[in-house]
Design a protein around this motif. Structure first.
Motif, mmCIF file in Angstrom:
data_model
loop_
_atom_site.group_PDB
_atom_site.id
_atom_site.type_symbol
_atom_site.label_atom_id
_atom_site.label_comp_id
_atom_site.label_asym_id
_atom_site.label_seq_id
_atom_site.Cartn_x
_atom_site.Cartn_y
_atom_site.Cartn_z
ATOM 1 N N PHE A 279 87.926 -9.212 -43.983
ATOM 2 C CA PHE A 279 87.074 -9.138 -43.609
ATOM 3 C C PHE A 279 85.488 -8.651 -44.381
ATOM 4 C CE2 PHE A 279 90.461 -6.544 -40.713
ATOM 5 C CZ PHE A 279 89.975 -6.372 -40.071
ATOM 6 N N ALA A 280 85.550 -9.071 -45.491
ATOM 7 C CA ALA A 280 84.498 -8.771 -46.375
ATOM 8 C C ALA A 280 83.475 -9.975 -46.186
ATOM 9 C CB ALA A 280 84.563 -8.647 -47.906
ATOM 10 N N ALA A 281 84.446 -11.072 -46.534
ATOM 11 C CA ALA A 281 83.852 -12.097 -46.025
ATOM 12 C C ALA A 281 83.142 -12.602 -45.066
ATOM 13 C CB ALA A 281 84.573 -13.696 -46.275
ATOM 14 N N ALA A 282 83.827 -11.732 -43.747
ATOM 15 C CA ALA A 282 83.357 -11.946 -42.481
ATOM 16 C C ALA A 282 81.808 -10.996 -42.446
ATOM 17 C CB ALA A 282 84.331 -11.560 -41.454
ATOM 18 N N ALA B 212 78.540 -12.946 -40.684
ATOM 19 C CA ALA B 212 77.825 -12.352 -40.259
ATOM 20 C C ALA B 212 76.522 -11.511 -40.585
ATOM 21 C CB ALA B 212 78.491 -11.015 -39.553
ATOM 22 N N ALA B 213 76.171 -11.121 -41.710
ATOM 23 C CA ALA B 213 74.986 -10.786 -42.143
ATOM 24 C C ALA B 213 73.986 -12.496 -42.358
ATOM 25 C CB ALA B 213 75.173 -9.986 -43.740
ATOM 26 N N THR C 62 76.895 -6.746 -34.208
ATOM 27 C CA THR C 62 78.628 -6.680 -33.564
ATOM 28 C C THR C 62 79.390 -7.314 -34.578
ATOM 29 O OG1 THR C 62 77.113 -6.906 -31.078
ATOM 30 C CG2 THR C 62 80.153 -6.831 -31.445
ATOM 31 N N GLN C 63 79.306 -7.926 -34.727
ATOM 32 C CA GLN C 63 80.478 -8.905 -35.866
ATOM 33 C C GLN C 63 80.748 -7.738 -37.486
ATOM 34 O OE1 GLN C 63 80.318 -12.822 -36.229
ATOM 35 N NE2 GLN C 63 80.909 -13.459 -34.449
ATOM 36 N N ILE D 75 67.633 0.832 -37.237
ATOM 37 C CA ILE D 75 67.070 1.041 -36.022
ATOM 38 C C ILE D 75 66.508 -0.575 -36.144
ATOM 39 C CG2 ILE D 75 64.784 1.680 -34.350
ATOM 40 C CD1 ILE D 75 67.410 3.508 -34.084
ATOM 41 N N GLU D 76 65.731 -0.928 -36.544
ATOM 42 C CA GLU D 76 64.903 -2.010 -36.757
ATOM 43 C C GLU D 76 66.204 -3.342 -36.480
ATOM 44 O OE1 GLU D 76 61.140 -4.884 -36.719
ATOM 45 O OE2 GLU D 76 61.585 -2.399 -36.804
ATOM 46 N N ALA D 77 67.011 -3.355 -37.399
ATOM 47 C CA ALA D 77 68.026 -4.224 -37.058
ATOM 48 C C ALA D 77 68.416 -4.189 -35.438
ATOM 49 C CB ALA D 77 69.215 -3.996 -37.909
ATOM 50 N N ALA D 78 68.582 -3.237 -35.548
ATOM 51 C CA ALA D 78 69.312 -2.988 -33.560
ATOM 52 C C ALA D 78 68.211 -3.734 -32.914
ATOM 53 C CB ALA D 78 69.835 -1.322 -33.565
#
Length: 497
Positions: free
Chosen positions: A55-58, A62-63, A89-90, A486-489
């Motif tokens: 999960f940490a690698a994901a 994803a980032a 979302t990931q 909010i900027e990321a969203a």
């Protein structure tokens, strides 16, 4: 014949776009090997460590995918969409999975199947990560079944837990019905348009003048219903209270956050991308489902005494809040949904983690009475639970306040003042049971106090407390770090608006 087989043209595969799912697939595979290669006493720590690393690698991949996917585009023959919407979302899904691993470690589950538990948890996350990027009806259904099968087994995996097998069976039956609705709806949409990809469906509707086609409208209704089951929105919520109550609490924690996240984001992607010409129908439909979810979730939660069932109905209510952002059908609504999912996922996993800790102390289901004095006995968990409840209710200094404010703004921008009024009323009703949890933990009358049972202090459960502390940081931090989130969203929502 052999030469002919090897000469079949295949699409180029963008492995980077699949990196989050591949990390979790690999973690699940390694965890499963532990079930047959390692001694029983090593399976739990090894499986938990590998799953957490997956999960940490994901999250990391994803980032990276988010930062390198400013221009969204289809990959692997358009089967999935590489964009910031899917990447964000990931990140949320993998974050919920990482917290769930910490919550799971001390769960009194037999070591016979503990390695399989972590493998299924990783594979469920992999399926959701894949589904978050789906851009065709085919990959939508495959991803949905991928993670659903894993969750069916996870709900029933603890055979020693009363209600676990029943929860798995109920989820299997009702979830299968929801999947059938989605599949049948997809078949009708394909029959009407002859297309599978979301963007091609929209073009076919426009080019062929299918705006009022009965086959298409019926298919759209069934697709919304199928996704409504996964989002646990009313009237498709009937499985939620029983499954949440019966499943192992760490599984419930993961289910309350990750599947809802991917179902709501996918609903936004499908409706905005594939059915923009039908917006006059689906916006009203989603708004009605949102109102039903708010009404059913809040009114049913008022009479619950079991904390897990109360949180289940709270989850239905919050599905209504987030569906309002989708029904607004504007960029502000997309940003509101994606921001809201960040603190909501943290609060949801964190609150169920606290319930899991109390369950292990009492060796019994947790009721409001069972929480009496808990805030004084275990201050970190008690204060965290209080903050989660205040965040659910939308109080300031938590991300829930900002999330609800943005949902209000999206509905107001759409011109739906009546919907804003419904949301305000629903929020006021929810104060009764959210504040009731806080009262039970900290404000028990003196005459109700009883001698504590002999047995010393409760177990430390450092991993669980670490997961709760991390959820607390996200819940409060999302209020103070609202601008970057909010900027990321906003950048993520720009992929479809």
């Amino acid at each position: 014949m052999i030469v002919g087989l090897f000469s079949v043209p295949t699409p180029h595969i963008d492995w980077f776009a699949l990196s989050a799912s591949l990390c979790l697939l690999a973690a699940g595979g390694v965890s499963l090997l532990a079930a047959v290669l390692l001694p029983r006493r090593w399976r739990r720590p090894f499986g938990a460590a590998v799953c957490a690393l997956g999960f940490a690698a994901a999250i990391v991949f994803a980032a990276l995918l988010y930062s390198h996917s400013a221009d969204g585009h289809g990959v692997i023959a358009g089967a999935i969409q590489r964009d910031r919407l899917g990447a964000l979302t990931q990140i949320i899904i993998a974050g919920a999975g990482l917290l769930a691993v910490g919550t799971s470690y001390s769960e009194p589950m037999p070591d016979d199947h503990i390695a399989e538990y972590y493998a299924l948890l990783a594979w469920a996350g992999a399926g959701m990560a894949f589904l978050a990027t789906a851009s065709s009806l085919m990959t939508l259904f495959l991803g949905l079944e991928w993670f659903s099968i894993s969750l069916y087994i996870l709900c029933a995996i603890d055979v020693d837990l009363v209600g676990s097998l029943e929860a798995g069976l109920k989820y299997l039956i009702v979830g299968g019905f929801g999947s059938a609705m989605l599949l049948f709806g997809s078949a009708l949409v394909y029959g009407a348009t002859g297309k599978l990809r979301f963007d091609e469906i929209a073009h076919a509707i426009q080019a062929q003048g299918l705006t009022h086609d009965a086959l298409l409208v019926a298919g759209l209704a069934l697709v919304i219903g199928g996704l409504g089951f996964k989002a646990s929105a009313a009237p498709f919520h009937m499985w939620t209270p029983d499954v949440y109550e019966g499943a192992p609490t760490p599984v419930t924690a993961f289910m309350s956050a990750a599947p809802k996240t991917v179902a709501l984001v996918l609903m936004l992607r499908v409706l905005v991308t594939a059915f923009p010409a039908e917006a006059h129908l689906w916006t009203v439909t989603i708004a009605v489902i949102a109102v039903c979810s708010l009404a059913v979730g809040n009114l049913a939660a008022l009479v619950q005494r079991n904390v897990k069932r109360m949180l289940a109905y709270s989850s239905i209510s919050h599905a209504g809040f987030m569906l309002i952002a989708i029904s607004a059908n504007n960029a502000l609504g997309g940003r509101a949904l994606l921001y809201y999912l960040i603190p909501y996922s943290a609060m949801s996993v964190g609150s169920f983690a606290v319930v899991a800790a109390r369950e292990r102390e009492l060796n019994a289901p947790v009721t409001f009475g069972g929480l009496a004095g808990f805030g004084w006995e275990r201050p970190l968990l008690g204060i965290s639970m209080a903050v989660f409840m205040l965040g659910f209710a939308g109080f300031p200094l938590t991300g829930g306040f900002v999330g609800k404010f943005y949902v209000f703004s999206a509905a107001y921008e759409q011109g739906w003042i009546w919907l804003v009024i419904v949301v305000v009323v629903a929020t006021a009703v929810s104060l009764y049971y959210y504040l009731g949890i806080i009262r039970a933990m900290f404000m028990r009358p003196v005459e109700e106090l009883q001698l504590a049972p002999v047995g010393g202090s409760p177990p430390q459960e450092r991993l669980l407390q670490g997961a709760v502390a991390a959820a607390l940081v996200v819940t409060v931090g999302s209020f103070f770090a609202v601008e970057p989130l909010i900027e990321a969203a906003k950048h993520a929502a720009d992929a479809i608006f």
